[in-house]
Design a protein around this motif. Sequence first.
Motif, PDB file in Angstrom:
ATOM      1  N   TYR A 171      -7.685   2.363   4.565  1.00  0.00           N
ATOM      2  CA  TYR A 171      -6.967   1.093   4.691  1.00  0.00           C
ATOM      3  C   TYR A 171      -7.248   0.564   6.084  1.00  0.00           C
ATOM      4  O   TYR A 171      -6.742   1.087   7.080  1.00  0.00           O
TER       5      TYR A 171
ATOM      6  N   TYR B 141      -8.755  -0.532   0.908  1.00  0.00           N
ATOM      7  CA  TYR B 141      -7.905  -1.675   1.230  1.00  0.00           C
ATOM      8  C   TYR B 141      -8.346  -2.220   2.582  1.00  0.00           C
ATOM      9  O   TYR B 141      -8.635  -1.457   3.511  1.00  0.00           O
TER      10      TYR B 141
ATOM     11  N   VAL C  34       0.840  -1.202   0.000  1.00  0.00           N
ATOM     12  CA  VAL C  34       0.000   0.000   0.000  1.00  0.00           C
ATOM     13  C   VAL C  34       0.872   1.248   0.000  1.00  0.00           C
ATOM     14  O   VAL C  34       0.626   2.203  -0.747  1.00  0.00           O
TER      15      VAL C  34
END
Length: 356
Positions: free
Chosen positions: A165, A184, A87
């Motif tokens: 995320y 994510y 990421v």
Amino acid sequence: MQRHTPLCGAEFAPGTTYLNTASAGLLPRRSADALRAAVEESASYGTMGRDYFGPAAASRAAFARLVDIPEERVAIGSSVAVQSAFVAASLPPDCEVLVPEGDFSSLVNPLWERRVRTVPLEALAEEVRPQTALVAFSAVQSANGRIADLEAVREAARAHGARTYLDATQAAGWLPLRAADYDYFVCGAFKWLLCPRGTTFMTFGADGGPEGKDWPAPRHAGWVAGEDLGESVYGPVLRPAATARRFDEPHAHFSYVGAERSLALIGELGVAAIHAHNTALADRYRAGLAERGLTPSPAPGSAIVSTPGLADAAARLAGAGVRVSARNGMLRAAFHLYNSTDDVDRLLELIGRGGG
């Protein structure tokens, strides 16, 4: 107070009073049996077994069902830290990443190469700014069990155009979650999902578009990430998989052999039932602490209860066959589907008998 027995006693027979799932879960009997069989098989068929991809595919599908996302958006891997590094690599070099203070290092440390700003968990939503590119946070904090205000953070990130995320390692398996709500979503499955260590899932909430062209580049992908495995063994992978399999790592076969069975068990019991069971036990424990004049760290609705001033009791409790953990000067107890009210009462009795 109502008494609770384990949700699936036939699958577990621990030799301890195990209240440490926040560190690692117990392996169900069905998973242990499958692992033993796979190890035996490897003596004749190698460590990839006779079916290297089958257990991983079944695990991917089972995890997708648990977190309510199409399996085509699920990648498999080995650790949260590797996924966090992926990421981080997908972000612009000087962008701002917003994280809660004291979040778990496997999530946060790989992001530190970007411009990270830390804020108290309770202020996370209000601290999202127009320059924030990513908000990275755990659904449930490891140290104290606090549950993030998931909806507020999602809305704030959306309002400012930031990606989200979410680390669900301390949540998936007992807290109902929808992975598609996040750009994510990562989960180390060796805790509440009861999988062997080395089992990690990463999901992608946004549609990848035609052949995944709107997803980040699969920077850490190897041969298993090719659309055609036969043509992706040598040289560059010119045709990544059209699904999130393009982000797969070559997986540890034994880990996913066990994961297939463990995830099936979680699916059979249902996250909603596990949530009700776990939180009822945690509430019983909190009430017992209050009766003894002890105040746990605030974490309403959590299956994790951390109590200041009792960390020194962890070793004494271990000697008495009760497995808990000490974190940040607190005694951390975690309640899961194999626990009962008898486990809670034994822990409370030992705490009351010996203090800190």
